[in-house]
Design an enzyme around this catalytic site. Structure first.
Site, mmCIF file in Angstrom:
data_model
loop_
_atom_site.group_PDB
_atom_site.id
_atom_site.type_symbol
_atom_site.label_atom_id
_atom_site.label_comp_id
_atom_site.label_asym_id
_atom_site.label_seq_id
_atom_site.Cartn_x
_atom_site.Cartn_y
_atom_site.Cartn_z
ATOM 1 N N SER A 116 0.834 -1.192 0.000
ATOM 2 C CA SER A 116 0.000 0.000 0.000
ATOM 3 C C SER A 116 0.878 1.254 0.000
ATOM 4 O O SER A 116 1.787 1.373 0.817
ATOM 5 C CB SER A 116 -0.893 -0.030 1.238
ATOM 6 O OG SER A 116 -1.620 1.154 1.274
ATOM 7 N N GLY A 117 0.611 2.139 -0.910
ATOM 8 C CA GLY A 117 1.369 3.388 -0.969
ATOM 9 C C GLY A 117 2.600 3.293 -1.850
ATOM 10 O O GLY A 117 3.358 4.245 -1.967
ATOM 11 N N ASN A 166 -1.136 5.273 3.264
ATOM 12 C CA ASN A 166 -1.319 5.975 1.996
ATOM 13 C C ASN A 166 -2.523 6.891 2.127
ATOM 14 O O ASN A 166 -3.601 6.458 2.548
ATOM 15 C CB ASN A 166 -1.546 4.919 0.891
ATOM 16 C CG ASN A 166 -1.695 5.545 -0.480
ATOM 17 O OD1 ASN A 166 -1.700 6.772 -0.608
ATOM 18 N ND2 ASN A 166 -1.819 4.702 -1.493
ATOM 19 N N SER A 170 -6.191 2.680 -2.246
ATOM 20 C CA SER A 170 -7.318 1.995 -2.902
ATOM 21 C C SER A 170 -7.803 0.917 -1.965
ATOM 22 O O SER A 170 -7.029 0.047 -1.570
ATOM 23 C CB SER A 170 -6.862 1.358 -4.201
ATOM 24 O OG SER A 170 -6.013 2.228 -4.891
HETATM 25 N N1 LIG Z 1 5.246 8.152 -9.878
HETATM 26 C C1 LIG Z 1 4.913 8.920 -8.861
HETATM 27 N N2 LIG Z 1 5.249 10.213 -8.849
HETATM 28 C C2 LIG Z 1 4.917 10.993 -7.835
HETATM 29 N N3 LIG Z 1 4.245 10.574 -6.777
HETATM 30 C C3 LIG Z 1 3.865 9.297 -6.713
HETATM 31 C C4 LIG Z 1 4.168 8.402 -7.768
HETATM 32 N N4 LIG Z 1 3.675 7.197 -7.443
HETATM 33 C C5 LIG Z 1 3.072 7.348 -6.231
HETATM 34 N N5 LIG Z 1 3.184 8.606 -5.803
HETATM 35 C C6 LIG Z 1 2.682 9.145 -4.537
HETATM 36 O O1 LIG Z 1 2.381 8.074 -3.718
HETATM 37 C C7 LIG Z 1 1.040 8.089 -3.293
HETATM 38 C C8 LIG Z 1 0.528 6.676 -3.195
HETATM 39 O O2 LIG Z 1 0.494 6.096 -4.448
HETATM 40 P P1 LIG Z 1 -0.684 5.137 -4.867
HETATM 41 O O3 LIG Z 1 -1.965 5.629 -4.414
HETATM 42 O O4 LIG Z 1 -0.494 4.861 -6.277
HETATM 43 O O5 LIG Z 1 -0.314 3.855 -4.047
HETATM 44 P P2 LIG Z 1 -0.925 2.413 -4.166
HETATM 45 O O6 LIG Z 1 0.184 1.524 -4.464
HETATM 46 O O7 LIG Z 1 -2.046 2.443 -5.118
HETATM 47 O O8 LIG Z 1 -1.438 2.153 -2.737
HETATM 48 P P3 LIG Z 1 -2.733 1.403 -2.247
HETATM 49 O O9 LIG Z 1 -2.427 -0.043 -2.328
HETATM 50 O O10 LIG Z 1 -2.917 1.878 -0.906
HETATM 51 O O11 LIG Z 1 -3.809 1.808 -3.133
HETATM 52 C C9 LIG Z 1 0.332 8.888 -4.327
HETATM 53 O O12 LIG Z 1 -0.794 9.523 -3.793
HETATM 54 C C10 LIG Z 1 1.388 9.906 -4.738
HETATM 55 O O13 LIG Z 1 1.393 10.978 -3.835
HETATM 56 MG MG LIG Z 2 -3.978 2.300 -5.030
#
Ligand SMILES: Nc1ncnc2c1ncn2[C@@H]1O[C@H](COP(=O)(O)OP(=O)(O)OP(=O)(O)O)[C@@H](O)[C@H]1O
Ligand SMILES: [Mg+2]
Length: 1040
Positions: A116-117, A166, A170
């Site tokens: 996550s995150g 995060n 999601s």
């Molecule tokens: N490529 C990127 N550039 C800049 N910021 C990023 C990038 N990827 C992720 N982030 C930052 O990290 C945060 C978390 O990313 P994201 O929501 O995609 O995580 P996730 O893997 O989908 O986590 P979860 O499993 O909780 O949904 C984003 O809100 C953003 O602020």
């Molecule tokens: Mg996500």
């Protein structure tokens, strides 16, 4: 100039920067060292190089800051460029997948994993945006692209929440298919959602929030809206929003996001009414949370927040009292009879929460369906896109280890086990198996096959899920603890399962009595069994279901189906449902060519620039990256079936181009020898070639790229040749057709003309034979033709002057008409001539006519005189003596001429002037009028000789004594004089032309004779017997 230099410098700086560490872990010297692996990640991360490859797997480290690498220019940079040519990027992976889909016509999927995150959702959004921007599109598809992109904020508002890990986590799994037609245009999309974390609706851990949409509505919704929904702006007023004690998140603007969501809803096909209904549901969940119960004396429960409840009923579109009843009572069916029993306080609270979760959860599913409708491939496109291919995007919760792990974490981690298994299946195991089947020497890579853990969880009858289900269904007292005991009994001996009771002393301390521990492939996780049964049951009282079925909110009535109430069969338990949906997902993914994005979270503090080595090492481990790398390194970066390899690279070797006719393996061998592959660089299997280093392949690709124009030229030339030949043949055929048509027509025409000619000749001959007959069918053509020809000929040969007497000879049938025509023409000419004649000329002509009447054919000198004009007078006025004119008085001299008068006796010549007036003529001797001759007295006329001489005699009446006898005169203009005189005297018929001799009266009774003879010279003299002899000289005949 300057600009391009600056750009060059910048670009080289960029590539130099790109070269920090290695771009592909495969190139890592010490590929077995985890430390080296992490060091490479760290060095690159420090330079903001967040992407690195392991072969074709993309490792991405969350930068936690905006990087300038996602612009449109960057997209263009990666478009159509070979995967390895350019620095690693999510766009390179997207583009590569897209091209693989198009060239190999195989469905693709991109699996994004990570905790996550770690940036999974961000990555999936970047991929979608890349396709939306770079794929060919049209107006219709642009709308679809828009919908695809706009569905994100909506899904995130309803499915994402702030967690400790995060801010935008999601809380559901998402698999999205993007469908492309044969042109590579996105034509449709479909989303599958997995296990929404519904418990969040009613409870949040400290520091976490409920789903974004609640906060967005309260913060962003305008006052009127809040009033209609009976809401207050402060989230602290809602029990469902205060559990985590974190109403605001600094990184999130609920207000702005609200606007974004409200804008996106219509784009993905929501009507205003649907939006309203949706908001009613959101508000009703909040109101539901504030519904409070009191405990009655007999253990029964009642609602203490009456007014709230009626608002709630209104928003849910259900009957208020029915809702109240259903919230505090349950319906039981015992022995076929329905019984209603009151709920105690705890039961009522959990019924309320169950309703809130059910309403929210089902609404979320409806939302996904609704989005799917708007992304659905339109019927007409569907039929025309049989060749369509799909790229699937899986953004699903990563492995999760919290302080307290519950049913949700169990499911999430189970899902990750499955994905790991798929990964092993598709990459590790299949790779090794492939080497084996291809007969390639190969040292086996040790990897942990997590099938054993998957089995532990999912096996029928023996797996944890089965046991959980059983425990839920088992009659009698069941609780979470009894479930734990059951687990210990059944799977207690499993090497990956531990409980407090089963653990040894050391472990026992970290596993509480209510927990069981699973040794996941990625690490150990303790699960607290509290709530497992409830969550798995996911029970909603039947009477609550019944109330909801009757809702007049269409969304709710769609979500709560009457059949569900009627159907007595128990629905599947939550864990089983999840298991089944995962099975389906695995099937979907198995049928596609996978690409991987492995997301890594560099620190727990969501801070940029911080690289927590421990945290990263943990993720590298559970993502199986080292194993992945080892397999890659041990194996071959690239493999291709002989025919595919040969097909692609055959232009690079003269022996294999354009076609190789021998065995495939020999062809490939010839080809790679020609390319200079070293022995360690490649291996030939039974049906495939394996290339060890990506570099070898790049070089080959580069060579092909360089060769392409040449191939294109060859193809072009032969294609053009073919096309031109075909064109030539077509033209030739056309020419032949036209020619034969034309010749045929010409021949037909000629034959027709001949026929007509023969017919004509026949008619002519016949007509000629019958030409003397009456006009009849046999000769009509001939006669008509003769007439026609005559008339045509006549028209061209008409006489041009009256003197021209020629006239074409008419055919017998036209004699009369011809004569008419001739006359007509003559008259016409005469009339025309006369119209043109001047009075002077007319007079002349009249005189000439008279002269002709008198002299024509009578006198020799006449023909010569015709061409000479008659003058008005031969004497000038001055030549006539004034006295004579005076004597004549009123009788004007009309004509005067010099003559010679011969005496009647002796014929002495005397010059005289002959003057003519209107009524008489006089002979004048200079000043004296010698003789007057009245015209009326010229009775016996005028005599003229017939030769060319000028003699003439005016015969006077003999009885007139006053007269001196006939006047014998000679004038060189005899014809003119005589004509004028005769005309004036009106005595034209009195002119006698005498051949031989003229008799005249000398005096009464006495006659004189003039004889005319032809002689050699002109002579007028007295001849024999007193005759006057006129000898006419032929040479002087020009006188008239
Ligand atoms: N490529 C990127 N550039 C800049 N910021 C990023 C990038 N990827 C992720 N982030 C930052 O990290 C945060 C978390 O990313 P994201 O929501 O995609 O995580 P996730 O893997 O989908 O986590 P979860 O499993 O909780 O949904 C984003 O809100 C953003 O602020
Ligand atoms: Mg996500």
């Amino acid at each position: 100039m300057k600009h391009s230099r600056v750009r060059l410098v910048m670009e080289s700086a960029l590539t130099a920067r790109d070269r920090v560490g290695v771009q592909d872990f495969v190139l890592l010297e010490n590929y077995n060292s985890e430390a080296a692996f992490i060091e490479n990640l760290r060095r690159r991360f420090r330079e903001n190089l967040i992407y690195t490859y392991i072969g074709s797997v993309l490792v991405s480290v969350n930068p936690y800051k905006e990087l300038e690498i996602y612009s449109k220019q960057q997209m263009e940079r990666y478009r159509g460029v070979s995967f390895y040519e350019i620095s690693p990027h999510i766009y390179a992976l997207s583009d590569n997948t897209y091209r693989a889909m198009r060239t190999e016509r195989k469905d693709q999927c991109i699996l994004i994993s990570g905790e996550s995150g770690a940036g999974k959702t961000e990555a999936s959004k970047k991929i979608l945006l890349y396709y939306a921007v770079t794929c060919p599109t049209n107006d219709h598809m642009a709308i679809l692209g828009d919908r695809l992109l706009q569905s994100n904020p909506v899904l995130e508002a309803f499915g994402n929440a702030k967690t400790l890990r995060n801010d935008n986590s999601s809380r559901f799994g998402k698999y999205m298919d993007v469908q492309f037609d044969f042109r590579g245009t996105p034509v449709g999309g479909h989303i599958l959602n997995y296990l929404l974390e519904k418990s969040r609706v009613v409870h949040q851990n400290h520091g976490e929030r409920n789903f974004h949409i609640f906060y967005q509505l309260l913060d962003g919704g305008d006052d009127d809206l809040l009033i209609t929904l009976d809401l207050e702006r402060n989230p602290q007023n809602y029990r469902y929003l205060v559990k985590g004690n974190c109403p605001r998140v600094s990184s999130i603007s609920d207000k702005n996001n609200w606007k974004v969501v409200m804008k996106a809803l219509p784009v993905i096909g929501f009507t205003e009414e649907e939006v309203q209904k949706l908001l009613n549901i959101i508000a009703s969940v909040l109101h539901l949370g504030n519904t409070q119960f009191g405990e009655g004396e007999e253990g029964d429960t009642y609602i203490t927040t009456e007014t709230q409840t009626s608002n709630l009923a209104k928003l849910l579109g259900v009957d208020g009292s029915a809702l109240r009843e259903a919230l505090t009572h349950k319906k039981l069916t015992a022995k076929g009879e329905e019984m209603i029993s009151p709920l105690n306080y705890e039961q009522a609270v959990s019924a309320r929460d169950a309703l809130a979760k059910a309403v929210y959860g089902r609404t979320f599913t409806w939302l996904v369906e609704k989005i799917n409708q708007s992304l659905a491939l339109k019927e007409e496109i569907y039929h025309s896109s049989k060749d369509s291919s799909v790229i699937g995007l899986l953004d699903i919760y990563g492995f999760e280890v919290l302080q307290q792990n519950s049913f949700e974490q169990f499911c999430i981690n189970y899902c990750n086990e499955k994905l790991q298994q798929l990964f092993i299946e598709l990459t590790l195991r299949s790779e090794q198996e492939e080497y084996e089947t291809e007969g390639i020497a190969w040292e086996t890579v040790q990897y942990f096959d997590n099938k054993i853990i998957c089995d532990l969880i999912e096996e029928k009858h023996k797996g944890i899920i089965s046991i959980l289900d059983e425990e839920c269904l088992r009659p009698g007292e069941t609780c979470d603890v009894s479930f734990l005991e059951k687990l210990e009994d059944t799977v207690g001996s499993h090497p990956h399962f531990i409980t407090h009771k089963l653990a040894n002393g050391k472990t026992r301390r970290v596993v509480s009595r209510e927990e069981f521990r699973l040794l996941h492939y990625a690490g150990e996780v303790n699960y607290n069994v509290n709530g497992f049964l409830d969550k798995n049951n996911d029970l909603l009282n039947r009477n609550l279901k019944e109330v909801m079925c009757q809702s007049d909110n269409q969304i709710l009535s769609h979500c709560f189906r009457r059949e569900e109430v009627i159907d007595q069969k128990r629905p599947e338990m939550a864990a089983t449902q999840f298991k089944n949906s995962l099975m389906k997902l695995m099937e979907i993914l198995m049928s596609k060519e996978p690409s991987y994005v492995r997301c890594i979270k560099p620190n727990d503090a969501k801070q940029p620039g911080r690289f927590d080595e421990v945290l990263v090492r943990h993720q590298v481990k559970y993502l199986g990256l080292m194993e992945n790398l080892r397999v890659r390194r041990a194996g071959f970066a690239y493999r291709r079936r002989f025919e595919a390899f040969l097909q692609r690279y055959k232009p690079l070797c003269p022996e294999t181009w354009p076609n190789w006719h021998g065995r495939l393996v020999d062809g490939v061998s010839t080809l790679v020898n020609h390319l200079g592959y070293k022995a360690e660089e490649y291996k030939l299997g039974r049906s495939k070639i394996f290339i060890r280093f990506p570099k070898t392949l790049f070089t080959t690709e580069d060579a092909l790229e360089a060769k392409k124009p040449e191939i294109a030229l060859t193809l072009q030339t032969s294609w053009r040749g073919y096309r031109e030949r075909a064109k030539y043949q077509r033209i030739r055929r056309a020419v032949i057709v036209i020619q034969s048509g034309w010749r045929g027509m010409k021949a037909r025409r000629r034959a027709k003309r001949r026929r007509q000619a023969a017919e004509l000749i026949r008619r002519f001959i016949k007509g000629f034979i019958y030409r003397h007959e009456e006009y009849c069918p046999e000769n009509e053509y001939f006669l008509d033709h003769v007439r026609y020809s005559f008339l045509k000929n006549l028209r061209q040969n008409l006489p041009k002057s009256v003197l021209d007497k020629s006239w074409p000879t008419p055919p017998p049938s036209l004699v009369e008409a011809s004569e008419h025509l001739r006359r007509l023409h003559m008259r016409n000419m005469v009339i025309k001539y006369c119209r043109r004649v001047q009075p002077e000329w007319k007079k002349q002509m009249m005189q000439k006519v008279v002269a002709s009447e008198i002299f024509k054919d009578q006198k020799d000198s006449y023909p010569l005189s015709v061409g000479r004009l008659f003058l008005d007078s031969r004497l000038e006025r001055e030549q006539i003596n004034l006295k004579v004119i005076q004597t004549l008085g009123s009788d004007k001299v009309q004509y005067g001429v010099s003559v010679i008068k011969y005496d009647r006796r002796g014929f002495k010549p005397r010059p005289r002037q002959l003057l003519l007036t209107n009524t008489f003529a006089v002979l004048v001797d200079r000043t004296k009028i010698k003789q007057r001759i009245d015209y009326f007295s010229l009775e016996t006329g005028i005599s003229v000789g017939s030769l060319s001489d000028g003699m003439f005699v005016l015969h006077m009446p003999t009885e007139d004594n006053k007269q001196k006898g006939d006047a014998v005169l000679h004038c060189s203009h005899v014809i003119e004089v005589v004509t004028k005189l005769a005309m004036m005297a009106n005595k034209t018929s009195y002119v006698n032309i005498n051949p031989g001799s003229i008799r005249f009266t000398v005096a009464r009774g006495k006659e004189g004779i003039i004889d005319f003879i032809r002689g050699s010279e002109l002579k007028v003299a007295k001849g024999k017997r007193g005759h006057l002899l006129v000898c006419f000289d032929i040479k002087n005949s020009s006188t008239s």
